[in-house]
Design a protein around this motif. Structure first.
Motif, PDB file in Angstrom:
ATOM      1  N   LYS A 270       0.832  -1.208   0.000  1.00 26.59           N
ATOM      2  CA  LYS A 270       0.000   0.000   0.000  1.00 26.59           C
ATOM      3  C   LYS A 270       0.864   1.256   0.000  1.00 26.59           C
ATOM      4  O   LYS A 270       0.596   2.222  -0.739  1.00 26.59           O
ATOM      5  N   ARG A 274       1.183   4.263  -2.794  1.00 25.83           N
ATOM      6  CA  ARG A 274       0.951   5.653  -2.410  1.00 25.83           C
ATOM      7  C   ARG A 274       2.166   6.547  -2.675  1.00 25.83           C
ATOM      8  O   ARG A 274       2.053   7.769  -2.640  1.00 25.83           O
ATOM      9  N   SER A 295      -7.048  -6.860   0.234  1.00 26.96           N
ATOM     10  CA  SER A 295      -6.592  -5.657   0.939  1.00 26.96           C
ATOM     11  C   SER A 295      -5.984  -4.611   0.009  1.00 26.96           C
ATOM     12  O   SER A 295      -6.109  -3.405   0.257  1.00 26.96           O
ATOM     13  N   VAL A 296      -5.295  -5.078  -1.041  1.00 26.13           N
ATOM     14  CA  VAL A 296      -4.619  -4.152  -1.954  1.00 26.13           C
ATOM     15  C   VAL A 296      -5.000  -4.533  -3.385  1.00 26.13           C
ATOM     16  O   VAL A 296      -4.197  -5.117  -4.125  1.00 26.13           O
ATOM     17  N   SER A 489      -1.016   1.920   9.392  1.00 23.73           N
ATOM     18  CA  SER A 489      -1.856   2.238   8.230  1.00 23.73           C
ATOM     19  C   SER A 489      -2.260   3.711   8.209  1.00 23.73           C
ATOM     20  O   SER A 489      -2.558   4.256   7.147  1.00 23.73           O
TER      21      SER A 489
END
Length: 504
Positions: A270, A274, A295-296, A489
């Motif tokens: 993640k 980003r 999740s991703v 997170s």
């Protein structure tokens, strides 16, 4: 911002005196004025002040402060310690100025016997005993005085450096003989030892006062250490073409996760996305695939041959950067696959977490690591790699030597994360907070660094930008959520704001 050694600080003082030009006594007056203004902004004139001045220029600063504070109606008592009968010229000059002013409550010059004053919670102590020139632990009467001051309930302001603390290496110092300041008013720039966690109890609240030392002199002196700020990071940022497509933004490979540690792979991937990478491929054991794809969804998941661990190398020809280590596990099969992967990887490489622990258990493999590698150990991981260190200075020295040997980068994580470069230079980060001391924070950093490398950043720029962004995102998250509740997170979710803040 450069961080100078003790010798360089004295060189800069001398350069300022010669090239401004300004007399050394007038430079001391300017310094004392900045110190006095900082104190009177914080502490009222109703508070009795006790100043302990040493025989050198730190004591000269303190004596000049005593004169200036008495002019502001502070009730000041001065103890000047002149045990050897030799004051520095500027200290002696300020002693005479102070006596000529005739405004002090008390002035006591101590040559032998010392009758200590009462220091209660309403007393403000100004520590001007010893400054940045100290090169050995305090002993004898000065050590006893420091212990007496520390045992009191008084507020303690240290001039430049808490007396007894050395500006760089305190490995063999006597910690009981160092002033524990409430606040340190340091001159022009922070000292190296202020950046180490074990010295924070001595420094207290740190304020850096600009005493207008020569900017030309600072530019000319090559400092071994520096601290990065927002302007440094902005200068490294890459622009994104309005016609860019994902193939031009780089493809990153993350080798991460073992069974039960899929979260490390999730966080790293993640963060990698980003950070601007066009595509992210995650190589992870088969049992982690449903977790990663749920999740991703933006990431491509590449299944390993094994159900639970990493055992087979990946061809890296199609990747612009590789990150390896988060949640990887340390089985012997994984260890063998790891060294094979490191040897065959030709693109920029980030090594973290279990990959570092495997290398620590197979020290001979360190000789096979590719040049330009980026390693991201926390203090315990560095100790496993290079042996136990007595303090942060020793650990930092080992990290620097490791970077020089590997011809790569060692990012020693901490409150002031240190980027050790292959040329021996060390760059400290200025962002981040204690809330980031949470599981998964390092996995996020690995993802950020790998994404930046894939995006096209040079290794050193990726280190500087990545570490700063990681800390800045953590700061933004802490502003919103508080440090106690911050989780890894949250750092990822604030990366976008961090980029925006930098670019704006």
């Amino acid at each position: 911002m450069k961080i100078f050694t003790t010798a360089q600080i004295h060189e800069l003082d001398k350069y300022t005196i010669e090239h401004e030009p300004i007399a050394s006594l007038n430079l001391m007056e300017r310094t004392a004025r900045a110190l006095t203004e900082a104190v009177i902004q914080e502490w009222p004139a109703t508070m009795p002040v006790v100043i302990f001045a040493g025989p050198g220029n730190n004591g000269g600063d303190a004596l000049a402060m005593a004169r200036m504070m008495s002019e502001q109606n502070y009730q000041v008592t001065v103890y000047l310690f002149n045990i050897s009968g030799q004051l520095s010229p500027d200290c002696a000059a300020n002693k005479q100025r102070l006596q000529d002013a005739r405004r002090l409550k008390n002035f006591i010059e101590v040559s032998m016997e010392f009758d200590p004053p009462v220091l209660d919670s309403n007393t403000l102590v100004i520590d001007g005993l010893f400054g940045s020139g100290l090169n050995k632990p305090l002993a004898g009467g000065f050590a006893s005085l420091v212990k007496y001051i520390n045992a009191s309930q008084a507020k303690i302001i240290s001039i430049d450096v808490p007396s007894g603390l050395m500006t760089e290496d305190n490995t063999y110092n006597v910690r009981a003989n160092i002033i524990r300041a409430t606040m340190t008013l340091t001159l022009q720039q922070p000292k190296l030892s202020f950046l180490f966690p074990e010295n924070q109890p001595f420094v207290g609240e740190l304020r850096v006062l600009d005493i207008k030392l020569s900017k030309e002199g600072m530019a000319k002196i090559e400092a071994p250490f520096s601290m990065v700020d927002a302007s440094d990071v902005r200068a490294c940022l890459l622009d994104r073409s309005p016609f860019a497509h994902k193939g031009q933004m780089g493809t990153a490979l993350l080798i991460a996760g073992s069974y039960g540690m899929a979260g490390a792979a999730v966080l790293a991937s993640k963060a990698c996305m980003r950070s601007g990478a066009g595509k992210v491929v995650v190589n992870t054991p088969r049992r982690n695939i449903p977790i990663l794809q749920t999740s991703v969804p933006e990431a491509i998941v590449r299944a390993g041959n094994e159900e639970t661990i990493f055992t087979e190398t990946v061809d890296t020809e199609d990747y612009q950067a590789v990150g390896i280590g988060p949640g990887l596990g340390q089985s012997e099969q994984t260890a063998i696959a790891l060294i094979a992967q490191l040897r065959r990887t030709q693109c920029p490489l980030v090594v973290d977490a279990d990959a570092l622990n495997i290398l620590a258990n197979h020290r001979a493999w360190m000789q096979q690591l590719p040049k330009g590698i980026i390693m991201t150990p926390h203090p315990k991981e560095l100790d496993r790699l290079e042996g136990h260190s007595a303090d942060t200075y020793e650990r930092l020295t080992k990290a620097r030597h490791l970077a020089e040997r590997l011809k790569g980068y060692v990012i020693l994580k901490g409150h002031y994360t240190a980027i050790c470069c292959p040329d021996g230079h060390i760059i400290f980060n200025s962002t981040g907070n204690a809330g980031m001391a949470t599981a998964g924070s390092g996995d996020v950093l690995t993802g950020i660094l790998t994404g930046l490398l894939a995006r096209g950043y040079k290794p050193q720029d990726a280190c500087v930008v990545g570490v700063y962004l990681h800390g800045l995102a953590g700061d933004l998250a802490a502003q919103e959520l508080g440090e106690e509740s911050l989780i890894a997170s949250d750092i990822i979710s604030h990366l976008g704001q961090a980029f925006l803040k930098l670019r704006n």
